[in-house]
Structure formats: C-alpha cells, structure tokens
Write a protein that holds these residues in place. Sequence first.
Motif, mmCIF file in Angstrom:
data_model
loop_
_atom_site.group_PDB
_atom_site.id
_atom_site.type_symbol
_atom_site.label_atom_id
_atom_site.label_comp_id
_atom_site.label_asym_id
_atom_site.label_seq_id
_atom_site.Cartn_x
_atom_site.Cartn_y
_atom_site.Cartn_z
ATOM 1 N N GLU A 160 0.742 -0.946 -0.022
ATOM 2 C CA GLU A 160 -0.079 0.149 -0.004
ATOM 3 C C GLU A 160 0.634 1.248 -0.166
ATOM 4 O O GLU A 160 0.372 2.248 -0.067
ATOM 5 N N TYR A 206 2.117 6.836 0.981
ATOM 6 C CA TYR A 206 1.121 6.036 1.154
ATOM 7 C C TYR A 206 0.097 6.077 -0.032
ATOM 8 O O TYR A 206 -0.068 7.321 -0.311
ATOM 9 N N LYS A 256 -4.548 2.232 -0.833
ATOM 10 C CA LYS A 256 -5.167 1.240 -1.519
ATOM 11 C C LYS A 256 -3.904 0.074 -1.641
ATOM 12 O O LYS A 256 -2.849 0.527 -1.842
ATOM 13 N N TYR A 301 -1.084 12.761 6.833
ATOM 14 C CA TYR A 301 -1.755 11.503 6.289
ATOM 15 C C TYR A 301 -3.047 11.342 7.294
ATOM 16 O O TYR A 301 -2.982 11.724 8.353
ATOM 17 N N GLU A 320 -5.431 8.662 9.491
ATOM 18 C CA GLU A 320 -4.963 7.821 10.484
ATOM 19 C C GLU A 320 -4.689 6.243 10.138
ATOM 20 O O GLU A 320 -3.483 5.689 10.430
ATOM 21 N N GLU A 321 -5.417 5.939 8.722
ATOM 22 C CA GLU A 321 -5.006 4.556 8.334
ATOM 23 C C GLU A 321 -3.640 4.649 7.851
ATOM 24 O O GLU A 321 -3.133 3.236 7.602
ATOM 25 N N ALA A 322 -3.053 5.779 7.045
ATOM 26 C CA ALA A 322 -1.800 5.847 6.585
ATOM 27 C C ALA A 322 -0.866 5.714 7.544
ATOM 28 O O ALA A 322 0.212 4.875 7.494
ATOM 29 N N THR A 323 -0.711 6.191 8.758
ATOM 30 C CA THR A 323 0.065 6.210 9.863
ATOM 31 C C THR A 323 0.162 4.749 10.240
ATOM 32 O O THR A 323 1.029 4.290 10.853
ATOM 33 N N ASP A 324 -0.830 4.010 10.598
ATOM 34 C CA ASP A 324 -1.145 2.671 10.864
ATOM 35 C C ASP A 324 -0.256 1.749 10.039
ATOM 36 O O ASP A 324 0.542 0.826 10.452
ATOM 37 N N TYR A 325 -0.226 2.219 8.589
ATOM 38 C CA TYR A 325 0.662 1.279 7.666
ATOM 39 C C TYR A 325 2.192 1.637 7.620
ATOM 40 O O TYR A 325 2.864 0.705 7.558
ATOM 41 N N LYS A 379 5.635 6.530 11.622
ATOM 42 C CA LYS A 379 4.329 7.266 11.704
ATOM 43 C C LYS A 379 4.741 8.575 12.182
ATOM 44 O O LYS A 379 3.725 9.495 11.874
#
Length: 449
Positions: free
Chosen positions: A158, A164, A167, A328, A330-335, A339
């Motif tokens: 992703e 990021y 997807k 970014y 939140e879902e980006a920083t999780d990936y 972070k």
Amino acid sequence: LKAVSPQGPVTDWFRGDDRHHNGAFTFLQTTNFLPWLEGRHAGKGIMKQIVKNDVYTDFLALGTFHDADLLVQDTTETLWNLIKKHPDFDAFWQERDARRSCYDLKPAILVTGGLFDSEDCYGAWNTYKAIKEQSPETELYLAFGPWWHGAWTRRTFEGFGNLYFGKSTSAYYKDEIEYPFFRYYLEGKGEKPKHHVHVFHTGKNEWEFMDEWPSKKMKPTPFYLHEGGGITTEQPTGSDSYTEYISDMSKPVPYTAHPTTYRTLEYMVDDQRFAASRPDVITFMTPVLEDTLTLAGPIEVRLQTAISGTDADFMVKVIDVFPENFKYPEEATDYLQNKKYPMSGYQLMVRGELFRGRYRESFEQPKAFEPGQITPVSYVLPDVAHTLLPGHRLMIQIQSSWFPIIDRNPQRFINTYTCTEEDFMMRQSIRIYHQQDAHSYLLLPVVKK
C-alpha cells in the motif's frame, strides 16, 4: 507461446538499466550485486570488505572503480570485467539492447513496471515503446504502478518509505490486470481486457485507464528556470544570467540523508530537503499551485551549462513539494513504519536521473567539454505518472553527484574505470544558464484537461 509478461525487464544496460544510467556506472548497486551473483572469485564478499560504517563513508574512503576492482581480484570473463573493457556504448552494449529485436512478436504481451523501480524502470517503459513501434499488430498491454522492483508481487503493498497510496495497488494489479490477461490469452476464458494501458498516478493515487501511452492529451510543455530560483512557462528575457555551484568530488552529494549499509529501496521516494540545504545543489521552484498539474510521460531536460573542467555529471530531479501542515489520515500512519515523520513540506522526488556529460552528443563517441564555453546538455528522464495537487509546488533540483549510487565523475575527460584518486579534479564550477539566448528548461509531459 500465447501470452508473455515482461516484468521490470532489462532492456539497455548502458543507457538506463542496472549497470549504468546514461553512461554513468552504478557503483553501489553493481558492486553489491555482480560479485555476489557471479560468485566465482575472491570478490564474492566485497561489500563486507568495503562497508564497515555506512555506504557513503566507506565507498568514499575506498575511492574509485579501480580500487573496488583490486578487491574483486578476478581475471575471468565476468560482466564486472566486461564493464571496464567497454567504457562507452560500443557493439558489446548495443548487441544487448533488447529493443533491437521487438519485430513481429506473436504472443499477447503485458509489460509491467514500477514507477519507483531503481533497477529497470527505464527498461519497462522502453520495452513497451519498442514493441509498440516495431510490432504494431501485437496485442500489447502496459501496467505501471507505484512499485519498487518486484513490489507488484506483494499483495499487501500500500506504500513504502514515507509514501502511502491509500489502497493495495498490487492486489488490484494481480486481480484486475494480470490474472484477466492470462486467463483470456492463455486459457481462452473470460473477456478480452477492455483497456490496453493501466497506469497508477501518484499524488492523486488513482489508476488511469487508456488505450495507449502516452495519452493523446499529453502535451510537452516547457518549464523554464529563472534567476532567483523561479520556474515559469515563460522564457527568460535577460542576459548574462546563470546560477553557479561548486561540484566537489571530495564531498559528493549523498543519495540519501540516512546512513545505510546497503542500497535502500526507499531512496527513490526519499525526502529531498537534505539535498536542498547543500551549496552544491541548486533549487528552482514554482509558486503554490492553484490547480492540479498532471504529468504523464517522459521528461526532457534541456540545460545550457558552462563548466571549468572537461567533464561533469548532471543530476536533475523533479520534485513535488507538499504543503505546510500536510498530514496523512490515520489509516496511513497505521501502515507506514515511521508514523511520526514530518510530512509538512515533504520534498518527494517524483523522478531523478543522472547524465554523464561526455555523452551529450553521442553515447558511442564521448566528447570533452571546452572549459568555460556555454554548452547544451540534453537528455530524457524515464516516464512519470504523477499529479501535483493544488497547494503543492513544483521543484527542480540540479546537482553533479549522486553518491554512491553513481560513481564519482573525475571531472576530467579520462577513463573512469582506470583512473585513481590522484586523477580527479576535485572541485570545479558549474553554471546553469537562464537567459534569453541560453536558457535552461524541462519539457514536462503535461496532461491537459
């Protein structure tokens, strides 16, 4: 043979893939890879012999190709030795250019490449273009995503580095592009693919579908460099205007800000703020963009330069400068692994490529520069597919080293494979002109709405 997919293919080992970039030797990558791959000599563990701290420090301490060659200690017919025997684009390299043999191809072909493939981005774009030109009846397809070399096989891909994409681009490729292609042409099942070209545009992070590449909507547009570090689409009108920097080969520009013990994947998308802070890197930038700027195709560099020596490298980067306070979701920083990286003002290298100046007129017949004489240097960067969004800015950086990804240019018109440290002209002045009768610019592949 019914269906073929060249993926990150090697096409031209001298002008774009793996071993050289526009005639300049890929020092770090080749030193790391070839002795290990060929594995028949004392140089098999050459990287362990060289790197004790980090690649920048230790390759600089090592010196030149000649010094690395002394560690390899091999006299057999390896590619390592063939490289030093063929310093220019002679028959040896020409015979290994796959574009010589792309006529009347019978199978359906899906060419796959990565926008951030440091090894064979050039090869994928140019294999596609050669087949398209030489074998127009072939059922030809193109797929390019935001991948490093081979990342299209990683279903969960992703993003990488500090980027990021929102997807899994690889899952889409495997399920919606690669599998339907082979199912139809190999097994005779399903429907024929609707689109011949699938290219992921970074920046807006969306797939674009079309029937050919580049799109007919693309128009090469000159973006001129100006005094004071500006970029506009208007040609300069002044005289005696240039930006000057000192290229010092005792302190070459590093390829990344981070100490590394190997060639990273992430350097292709690294933040370039570290380079902009160096006096031997000159920077030009547009005002804040009020509208989207979509680039989709090859980038042509047109420099007017004068140097104090007889040879020089020219590294040009096209950069997307992120707006202030960019963050970014939140879902980006999780990936992403880092972070907390400060993305506000991030300088994303959309495309960067180095050119060895001696090949400005011919790769077969290199030519020395006349010191102090204004000289055109033109070359083409591999294609891009990127959208700069409103609030971002376009930046162009120019430098004369990219170490140790590329070996240091001795800044003299001498053989880089046999020269020693004593042969180097360590410091030379380089001027990039931006005046009416000698203007420097990039032809950017702008897609009109």
